[in-house]
Design a protein around this motif. Sequence first.
Motif, mmCIF file in Angstrom:
data_model
loop_
_atom_site.group_PDB
_atom_site.id
_atom_site.type_symbol
_atom_site.label_atom_id
_atom_site.label_comp_id
_atom_site.label_asym_id
_atom_site.label_seq_id
_atom_site.Cartn_x
_atom_site.Cartn_y
_atom_site.Cartn_z
ATOM 1 N N PRO A 120 0.349 -1.423 -0.187
ATOM 2 C CA PRO A 120 -0.324 0.215 -0.211
ATOM 3 C C PRO A 120 0.741 1.162 -0.199
ATOM 4 O O PRO A 120 2.212 1.240 0.553
ATOM 5 C CB PRO A 120 -0.601 -0.263 0.960
ATOM 6 N N HIS A 121 0.469 2.185 -0.519
ATOM 7 C CA HIS A 121 1.036 3.626 0.224
ATOM 8 C C HIS A 121 -0.424 4.691 -0.041
ATOM 9 O O HIS A 121 -1.529 4.504 0.156
ATOM 10 C CB HIS A 121 1.788 3.428 -1.984
ATOM 11 N N CYS A 136 3.882 10.292 -0.168
ATOM 12 C CA CYS A 136 3.339 8.926 0.906
ATOM 13 C C CYS A 136 5.019 8.535 2.169
ATOM 14 O O CYS A 136 5.782 9.036 2.440
ATOM 15 C CB CYS A 136 3.898 8.109 -0.316
ATOM 16 N N LEU A 145 3.665 6.321 4.798
ATOM 17 C CA LEU A 145 4.456 4.989 5.642
ATOM 18 C C LEU A 145 5.977 5.398 5.563
ATOM 19 O O LEU A 145 6.290 5.478 5.434
ATOM 20 C CB LEU A 145 3.746 3.868 3.956
ATOM 21 N N HIS A 173 8.887 5.825 3.211
ATOM 22 C CA HIS A 173 8.558 5.820 2.120
ATOM 23 C C HIS A 173 9.396 7.645 1.790
ATOM 24 O O HIS A 173 9.632 7.807 0.344
ATOM 25 C CB HIS A 173 7.448 5.647 1.939
ATOM 26 N N MET A 192 9.776 9.269 -1.793
ATOM 27 C CA MET A 192 8.601 9.313 -2.322
ATOM 28 C C MET A 192 7.633 10.135 -2.399
ATOM 29 O O MET A 192 6.938 10.432 -1.230
ATOM 30 C CB MET A 192 7.570 7.961 -2.204
HETATM 31 CU CU LIG Z 1 4.495 4.506 -0.311
#
Ligand SMILES: [Cu+2]
Length: 130
Positions: free
Chosen positions: A59-60, A113, A115, A118, A123
Amino acid sequence: MKLLGLVLAGGLALSGCSAGPPERTVELTVRHSKFSLDELRVRPGETVRFVLRNTDPIPHELIVGDQSLQDVHEAGTESHRGDRPGEVSVAAGATAVTTYRFGPEGGRLLFGCHLPGHWASGMRGAIRVG
Ligand SMILES: [Cu+2]
């Protein structure tokens, strides 16, 4: 119920419907924990519909906002995701949509993102307003 099941199986998530009618759609594809764009330009006051396509097996998310908002998400103190304009999570292999209305003033915002790891690994990207 069957229709709902099909929609969920398709992996489409909607968020941020309160931001008004979209004026433009920006597609962001995620591959190998990177966005397909690292910079985009918008007009002040523009409403943008972000379509986030996740080709990864993990997931992102997409978070649009200024540095302080990104800092809050990066610190992990923000508990709500995906229920505000410009903030949406996307499951592995799925597509998610969020709509964000940019303010009337020019400037620089960020998207990315948060997470774990990331953002730090790249990201993210910049949004130039105006
Ligand atoms: Cu991500």
